[in-house]
Structures are given as structure tokens and as C-alpha cells.
Write a protein that holds these residues in place. Sequence first.
Motif, short mmCIF file in Angstrom:
data_model
loop_
_atom_site.label_atom_id
_atom_site.label_comp_id
_atom_site.label_asym_id
_atom_site.label_seq_id
_atom_site.Cartn_x
_atom_site.Cartn_y
_atom_site.Cartn_z
N ILE A 270 2.29 -5.05 8.62
CA ILE A 270 3.48 -4.18 8.58
C ILE A 270 4.70 -5.04 8.27
CG2 ILE A 270 4.89 -2.53 9.88
CD1 ILE A 270 2.53 -2.29 11.85
N ASP A 271 5.46 -4.63 7.29
CA ASP A 271 6.67 -5.37 6.92
C ASP A 271 7.82 -4.90 7.81
OD1 ASP A 271 8.93 -6.40 5.81
OD2 ASP A 271 8.51 -5.78 3.75
N SER B 85 18.61 7.08 18.22
CA SER B 85 19.12 8.11 17.30
C SER B 85 18.14 9.27 17.14
CB SER B 85 19.37 7.49 15.93
OG SER B 85 18.12 7.04 15.40
N GLY B 86 16.87 9.06 17.56
CA GLY B 86 15.85 10.09 17.36
C GLY B 86 15.37 10.14 15.91
N ARG B 87 15.86 9.18 15.07
CA ARG B 87 15.47 9.17 13.65
C ARG B 87 14.07 8.58 13.49
NH1 ARG B 87 18.12 5.76 9.90
NH2 ARG B 87 18.91 4.59 11.66
N ARG B 88 13.33 9.06 12.48
CA ARG B 88 12.02 8.48 12.16
C ARG B 88 12.23 7.33 11.18
NH1 ARG B 88 6.44 10.43 9.55
NH2 ARG B 88 7.21 9.35 7.71
N LEU B 89 11.68 6.18 11.53
CA LEU B 89 11.85 5.02 10.64
C LEU B 89 10.49 4.65 10.06
CD1 LEU B 89 13.99 3.01 13.20
CD2 LEU B 89 14.85 4.32 11.27
N ASP B 90 10.47 4.38 8.76
CA ASP B 90 9.21 4.03 8.09
C ASP B 90 9.21 2.56 7.70
OD1 ASP B 90 8.10 6.51 8.24
OD2 ASP B 90 9.07 7.19 6.37
N GLU C 74 -0.59 -5.09 1.65
CA GLU C 74 -2.05 -5.17 1.56
C GLU C 74 -2.52 -6.62 1.44
OE1 GLU C 74 -3.56 -2.83 -1.63
OE2 GLU C 74 -5.55 -2.72 -0.72
N THR C 75 -3.57 -6.95 2.19
CA THR C 75 -4.17 -8.28 2.09
C THR C 75 -5.46 -8.15 1.30
OG1 THR C 75 -5.31 -7.87 4.17
CG2 THR C 75 -3.27 -9.10 4.31
N THR D 90 0.85 -1.19 0.00
CA THR D 90 0.00 0.00 0.00
C THR D 90 0.90 1.25 0.00
OG1 THR D 90 0.01 0.19 2.39
CG2 THR D 90 -1.68 -1.22 1.45
N ASP D 91 0.23 2.43 -0.05
CA ASP D 91 1.01 3.68 0.05
C ASP D 91 1.30 4.01 1.51
OD1 ASP D 91 0.88 3.93 -2.62
OD2 ASP D 91 -0.95 5.18 -2.60
N GLU D 92 0.63 3.25 2.42
CA GLU D 92 0.78 3.56 3.85
C GLU D 92 2.15 3.12 4.38
OE1 GLU D 92 -2.21 1.92 6.53
OE2 GLU D 92 -3.51 1.78 4.77
#
Length: 432
Positions: free
Chosen positions: A31-32, A13-18, A23-24, A2-4
Motif C-alpha cells: 500500500i502506498d 472528517s468522516g471522509r473516505r481516503l483511498d 504490484e510486486t 494495480t487497480d486496487e
Amino acid sequence: MTDEHYSLIDPKSGRRLDFPVLETTLGPNVIDVTGLYGQCGVFTYDPGFGTTASCTSDVTFVDGEEGVLLYRGYPIEQLAEHSSFTEVAYLLLYGDLPTADQLRAFDYSLCTHTMINESLLRFFNGFHHNAHPMAMVSGVVASMSAFYHDTTDIHMPHDRDVFAHRIIAKLPTIAAAAYKHSKGQPFVYPLNSLDYCSNTLHMFFSVPSDDYEVDPVAAQALDLLFILHADHEQNCSTSTVRLAGSSGTNPYAAIAAGISALWGPAHGGANEAVINMLEDIGTANNIPKYIDRAKDGSDPFRLMGFGHRVYKNHDPRATIIRKMCHRLLERLRANDTPLFDLALKLEEVALKDDYFVEKNLYPNVDFYSGIIYRALGIPKSMFTVMFAIARCVGWVTHWREMVTDPGTRIGRPRQLYVGPDKRDYLALDERG
Ligand code: CMC
């Protein structure tokens, strides 16, 4: 995909991780987290895999909240009403319902694989007469890996097909041989003019000295039970087959691992454990005592046939089988009605009890399946073996899916280590 994305802030580290969201077609998205360790050096902890998808699969869908079970998209209720076990086996293996010609060819192929090698048959003589049939069946299926070397190249589609047909066709023969061994009766060879379930009953119950005609009501009941038990997505035994198979092991050895996993009372062994429990309870007067024991956290006793990891509302298979119990016990004029009545009473009491209500504990398929097997004359110790015959179709289907999935990696979970820190070896005379 998905785009999510799911995001978290790495506290170090205070870093944002995505993390990407996969999608099912049905059910919650996933979530991968495969990049989690690489990005922030932590593992996830999920004992029993309660929230972890271990693979992608297009075979079976279970919605535990709504009590939905679909094989390749078809609701179990429709398959139970209109289909047959071998048709369901074809559906699971090949993804679609067969045409009449495809089904005839599939049934014919199964027929041509029902006999087992005579050397394999002799293995049974090595078992003690009172060995548990699951011990014999798992041992003999594992031994099949010593046969058929010419057709177990797991990378060849033809070999995978031969393996699938062979194990599905031979398992009833092996199960019946285990039964005959425990009874001290001569082994009965398969009769290929009979359908799958009639043949199974024939190999179990006919003896050379007498005529035996398969009761069509019994064959129909067995067929329905086999449909209900044929697959249940990533359950314990199926995941075991996938895990063992992910190393590229011999497929018969992987199925034997699945049979061993099924044996436990929390899984396939529950149908045997339910009858033991009902026999222990004996009469309705004793029900409150057993309900109290099941609720007592210091008592390991559980109400067998109650609860399910996924179903938190009702088990759709239990609804189908409960109806069948009524019909079958009447039609077979089986003398097991008191046991069924006791089961219904126990169910009634438990379903009104706050403990069972709050924890969403409902009767599962195996609360009733043992009662039906008993009415068919199948002894308790064979119940889980019957389950294995049906579930073998699911195991083989998932094994094939795993082997042909380019994304498959050897199964290798991580752990949360809580053992001693690194320490130095001490010589014997230096230890306190
Ligand atoms: N009797 C009494 N309490 C139970 C039962 C039960 N049958 N099942 C679960 N609980 C309680 C359990 O003690 C726990 O309580 P608490 O939260 O206070 O610790 C809570 O309910 C959750 O149980 P759990 O063991 O964490 O749940 P799970 O999802 O890990 O286990 C289960 C599922 C099927 C193994 C379990 O319900 C059970 O042992 N049932 C009896 C065995 C059974 O019938 N198995 C057949 C399953 S259906 C056929 C198959 O798939 O093979």
C-alpha cells in the motif's frame, strides 16, 4: 500500480481516503501511504520496519513463510550448487548471469584492483594489536573515501563501476591486513593468479618464511559461504548503506556505515556469538540450562543463531550450510566435530521445545557458518569480517540501485514523539 485501493475513513472528517496498491512480481502487494500525512495528518508507526517497504528493488527476493531466497530470480540452492562467488557478484551487480567472456573480464577487473594504497596500509600500525578486526576494517574502509577522489562521482556510471569493482576487490586485502596486524605478522600482498577466495586464504595464511598452498577444499567452502551471504534484500546493514548513501555521501563512507551495522550480534556478529555460546555451554548436559535461560523473559540471553526477522519456517541458507558442515568437517579432518555435535544437539532440543516452536524460531545461516570458519582456521573475531566481504556485493548492488532510482529521496523517517510538551527555560536559581 494495480487497480486496487485501500480505503480508510478519516475519523476526524468522516471522509473516505483511498491509497493506491503497488504490484510486486513476487510477495505481497504494497500500500502506498505517501499521501497519508497530507490527507489526514497522521504518520504510520512501524518500529524495525516490520511491515514497511522502504524502497523498490529488483535484486533479491525472500519469502519468509516458504523459506525461499532468490538472487535476481535464481534460487539460492541452484547458485550454491552450480555458481561461484564472482559469478554471483556479477549477477547481483548487473542483473543477469555473465557470459564466459563477461565473467573473464569481470574477474580480470577485480584482479587489477586487489592492492591497496601503501598509505592506507600504514593506517593499520595506528591500531592497537588487539583491536577488534571489525573496528579496523570499518575504519580503513571509511578512510578509502580520502583516496580515489577522481572516481567517486556517484552520478557517473563509469565511476560507480570503478567504485564497485574496487571495494569488492580490496575488501579481502583489507580484511587480511587486519588479521595480520592482530597476529603481528607481515602483511601479505595479493596474488592475482589465484581466484577470489583462494587469494583471500593466501593473504590470510601465507607467511614469507614458508611455502603455502591454498587447500582447494577450503577455497570451495569459502566460496559457498560467500555466495550464501552475498545479499539478503533490505537487511539492517544494507538498509544502513542505502540510508547513508541517500544523502549523496561518498560511497566508501556508506559501505563503512554498513560494516558498522553488520557488526552487531543481532546481525552479522551472530556467527561469532554462536561459537562463544557453544563454548560457554561446553557439554550437552548444560543444554537444558541454556534453553531455560533463552526462554526466561527476564534474562537478556538469547539462543544465538536462532530466529530471523523474515524466515518463520526455515532459513534456506541454513539448510545448505548444515549439509556442508558435515562434508567439510570430514574432508578437512577438522578437530571441531565435538562443537558441531553440540550444535546439532542444541538444535534438536530447541526444535522440540514449545517456546521455539510457537515463536517459529529456527536455526539461521549463522548458527553453522562460524563452525565452518573455525574449521578453515579463521579466528572467531574475523567471522563477521568474512561476512562483510561477501555482503559487500549486496551493499554495492543496493547502493547503485538506490543512486540510479529517480524515485530516491533522502532517508528521513518520522517519529512518535513522547517527550515533554513545550516549556520555558528557567534560570539556574529558579530551578527546584
Ligand atoms: N532466543 C530466544 N528467544 C528469541 C530468539 C532467540 N534467538 N529470537 C527471538 N526470540 C523471541 C523474542 O524474545 C520475542 O519473544 P516475545 O514475543 O515473548 O517478546 C520473539 O521471539 C520475537 O523476537 P523479536 O526480537 O521481536 O524478533 P525480531 O524479528 O525483531 O528479531 C532476530 C530477529 C534475528 C534479531 C532475533 O531472532 C535474534 O536476536 N536472534 C539471535 C541473533 C541471531 O542469530 N542473529 C542472526 C540473524 S541471521 C543473519 C543476519 O541476518 O545477519
